[in-house]
Design an enzyme around this catalytic site. Structure first.
Site, PDB file in Angstrom:
ATOM      1  CE1 TYR A   1     -43.652  24.662 -63.800  1.00 48.12           C
ATOM      2  CE2 TYR A   1     -43.909  22.297 -63.550  1.00 48.12           C
ATOM      3  CZ  TYR A   1     -44.213  23.575 -63.156  1.00 48.12           C
ATOM      4  OH  TYR A   1     -45.095  23.786 -62.127  1.00 48.12           O
TER       5      TYR A   1
ATOM      6  N   GLY B   1     -50.087  21.451 -61.582  1.00 51.58           N
ATOM      7  CA  GLY B   1     -49.665  22.012 -62.867  1.00 51.58           C
ATOM      8  C   GLY B   1     -49.099  20.889 -63.720  1.00 51.58           C
TER       9      GLY B   1
ATOM     10  NE  ARG C   1     -38.446  20.169 -65.935  1.00 48.64           N
ATOM     11  CZ  ARG C   1     -38.331  18.941 -65.518  1.00 48.64           C
ATOM     12  NH1 ARG C   1     -38.125  17.964 -66.397  1.00 48.64           N
ATOM     13  NH2 ARG C   1     -38.408  18.650 -64.241  1.00 48.64           N
TER      14      ARG C   1
ATOM     15  N   GLY D   1     -47.781  19.863 -57.024  1.00 48.28           N
ATOM     16  CA  GLY D   1     -46.544  19.109 -56.809  1.00 48.28           C
ATOM     17  C   GLY D   1     -46.594  17.626 -57.117  1.00 48.28           C
TER      18      GLY D   1
ATOM     19  CB  CYS E   1     -22.627  28.051 -78.973  1.00 44.90           C
ATOM     20  SG  CYS E   1     -22.673  28.019 -80.746  1.00 44.90           S
TER      21      CYS E   1
HETATM   22  N1  LLP Z   1     -48.435  26.112 -56.687  1.00 43.91           N
HETATM   23  C1  LLP Z   1     -47.323  26.814 -56.445  1.00 43.91           C
HETATM   24  C2  LLP Z   1     -47.365  27.906 -55.485  1.00 43.91           C
HETATM   25  C3  LLP Z   1     -46.136  26.493 -57.117  1.00 43.91           C
HETATM   26  O1  LLP Z   1     -45.033  27.195 -56.855  1.00 43.91           O
HETATM   27  C4  LLP Z   1     -46.117  25.459 -58.073  1.00 43.91           C
HETATM   28  C5  LLP Z   1     -44.901  25.127 -58.807  1.00 43.91           C
HETATM   29  C6  LLP Z   1     -47.325  24.763 -58.312  1.00 43.91           C
HETATM   30  C7  LLP Z   1     -48.465  25.115 -57.597  1.00 43.91           C
HETATM   31  C8  LLP Z   1     -47.425  23.659 -59.325  1.00 43.91           C
HETATM   32  O2  LLP Z   1     -46.635  22.568 -59.020  1.00 43.91           O
HETATM   33  P1  LLP Z   1     -46.682  21.264 -59.960  1.00 43.91           P
HETATM   34  O3  LLP Z   1     -48.029  20.604 -59.752  1.00 43.91           O
HETATM   35  O4  LLP Z   1     -46.538  21.716 -61.357  1.00 43.91           O
HETATM   36  O5  LLP Z   1     -45.565  20.441 -59.497  1.00 43.91           O
HETATM   37  N2  LLP Z   1     -39.508  24.412 -63.237  1.00 43.91           N
HETATM   38  C9  LLP Z   1     -39.523  23.250 -62.372  1.00 43.91           C
HETATM   39  C10 LLP Z   1     -40.793  23.179 -61.556  1.00 43.91           C
HETATM   40  C11 LLP Z   1     -41.006  24.421 -60.716  1.00 43.91           C
HETATM   41  C12 LLP Z   1     -42.308  24.365 -59.967  1.00 43.91           C
HETATM   42  C13 LLP Z   1     -42.633  25.698 -59.418  1.00 43.91           C
HETATM   43  N3  LLP Z   1     -43.834  25.767 -58.676  1.00 43.91           N
HETATM   44  C14 LLP Z   1     -39.357  22.006 -63.231  1.00 43.91           C
HETATM   45  O6  LLP Z   1     -39.206  22.130 -64.426  1.00 43.91           O
HETATM   46  O7  LLP Z   1     -39.334  20.907 -62.709  1.00 43.91           O
END
Ligand code: LLP
Length: 443
Positions: free
Chosen positions: A394, A296, A334, A249, A365
């Protein structure tokens, strides 16, 4: 422009990614194109791994959350960097295993894992499944029994921490579809339930409070709440938590409204988490759990850019100016989903100062098919190469074939050289699974 170590403007006035001229990239590989700087990805993986090893004395593991960007090459890089991965579907699991990623370093997530996904995870003997429903606990137990094995699991708990991020990417609030709530007693009941199962071994808990979060305090608070809950479970159920996974996150830079952190600053997030875990462990007399984190976005987000070619330009006097590119919501949904903000640069004229505010539109479109609204650019002309920054996370992973547009390929830049890690789609790829029933064939 906010230049990072991965991006610079070269002597030709062109944008460069990882030492490769982006105008050359566009000429060699065409547009639209996703390009990733391998050195930045590895650097981020190492910062997380080395920090955790240093401040937690090697009793933890970094998992790359592969939903941010999943393809065969990224699992090879994660393996070479000696970290684990989080997968969230049979498809991500398959991709990781297909390139020999060690199963014991794979953690599987998901709020509704399908029967076959659980079966595939057990057959592969992955390290751990993070259960997020009682029905899943039953299924994992039953499938493990069939195979004569005991599967390690974590329970996804919900600490009820509100983090400052878009509502759709906030996950640990009480009304979330994810996790078992601590506050209403569900997490405790489910712990007792999981402990009663013979073919699963409950190792501990997982929580993930959301994405694109900059507040260190939110992460520390979630860690504290999980440790408090761990202490309670030892008291009430005599269950000692062996593993604690605090999710991902950590936020990244998209525009100058975001914090601009040097890569090294991400170490501080881990330090804050570890400090909170250690302090609570001492306070509550708990053994230190094996600690996992799952970044991530912060590993791949700023490592990636998307290159487009500028096409139609439409100036609606007194209203706005659209600069349309050869991509759109099919390679980056996004804005359509979250009204996300981005920084754009004309890669072939990166040394010119912005002179106007425009909206970057895609070619689908769909009126909402925008990549970024109100971006500062020099006066763009058809044929210019437009780079949208911080698209490594993403974007490719959320791409789609809307309007039967081809999902752009991905290249990996390493020491100034680029090569495909995801090849371009063809029209055959788009129609590969289409079937015309006999009765509809052209006579
Ligand atoms: N662990 C779990 C259980 C998660 O659900 C997620 C992200 C992560 C780790 C990794 O989080 P990060 O470090 O990437 O923030 N599609 C959205 C983001 C959805 C995130 C979903 N879960 C966007 O484009 O902002």
């Amino acid at each position: 422009m906010n230049t990072r170590e991965t991006l610079k403007i070269n002597e030709r006035g062109h944008l460069e990614l990882g030492g490769k001229d982006c105008v050359e990239l566009a000429a060699e590989f065409g547009t639209p194109l996703y390009a990733f700087d391998e050195a930045y990805i590895r650097k981020m993986m190492r910062i997380y791994k080395n920090t955790l090893d240093r401040v937690y004395e090697g009793r933890g593991m970094v998992l790359y959350a592969s939903k941010a960007f999943s393809c065969k090459a990224i699992y090879r890089i994660a393996d070479e960097e000696n970290i684990g991965v989080d997968v969230v579907s049979g498809g991500e699991l398959y991709t990781a295993l297909s390139v020999g990623f060690p199963a014991e370093r794979i953690y599987m997530h998901g709020n509704n894992k399908l029967d076959y996904e659980i079966g595939e995870a057990l057959d592969a003997k992955i390290g751990c499944i993070v259960a997020d429903a009682c029905s899943e606990i039953d299924k994992i137990d039953a499938e493990a029994k069939k195979r004569g094995m005991v599967q390690n699991i974590l329970l996804r708990i919900n600490p009820g921490v509100e983090a400052h991020t878009h509502a759709f990417v906030q996950t640990a609030t009480t009304d979330s579809k994810f996790g078992f709530s601590i506050s209403d007693g569900t997490a405790e009941k489910v712990t007792a339930y999981a402990l009663s199962k013979k073919n699963i071994s409950l190792q501990g808990y997982h929580c993930h409070i959301g994405s694109q979060i900059f507040e260190k305090d939110s992460f520390a608070l979630a860690a504290e709440k999980c440790m408090d809950f761990a202490a309670k479970m030892r008291e009430t159920l005599n269950f000692t938590v062996k593993t604690l996974n605090l999710g991902g996150g950590f936020g990244v830079w998209y525009t100058d409204e975001d914090r601009k952190l040097p890569a090294e600053a991400y170490a501080e997030y881990l330090e804050a988490l570890v400090a909170a875990v250690k302090e609570k462990a001492t306070q509550k007399g708990l053994p230190l759990p094996f600690l996992l984190v799952e970044p991530g976005r912060s590993i791949v987000g700023e490592a990636g850019i998307t290159l487009y070619t500028v096409g139609a330009i439409k100036d609606i006097p007194g209203v706005k100016k659209y600069v349309a590119v050869d991509g759109g919501m099919f390679d980056n949904p996004r804005y359509a989903l979250y009204e996300s903000k981005y920084t754009a640069v004309l890669a072939n004229r990166a040394d010119e100062r912005p002179t106007e505010v425009v909206t970057i539109a895609g070619k689908c479109c769909e009126s909402g098919d925008l990549i970024a609204v109100n971006v500062n650019l020099p006066k763009a002309s058809s044929g210019d190469i437009l780079a949208v920054l911080s698209t490594g996370a993403y974007n490719y992973s959320m791409a789609m074939n809307y309007n039967r547009n081809k999902i752009p390929p991905c290249v990996l830049v390493n020491e100034g050289k680029a090569e495909y890690i995801v090849k371009p789609q063809s029209y055959e790829d788009l129609t590969r699974n289409d079937v015309v029933p006999q009765r509809l064939t052209k006579k």
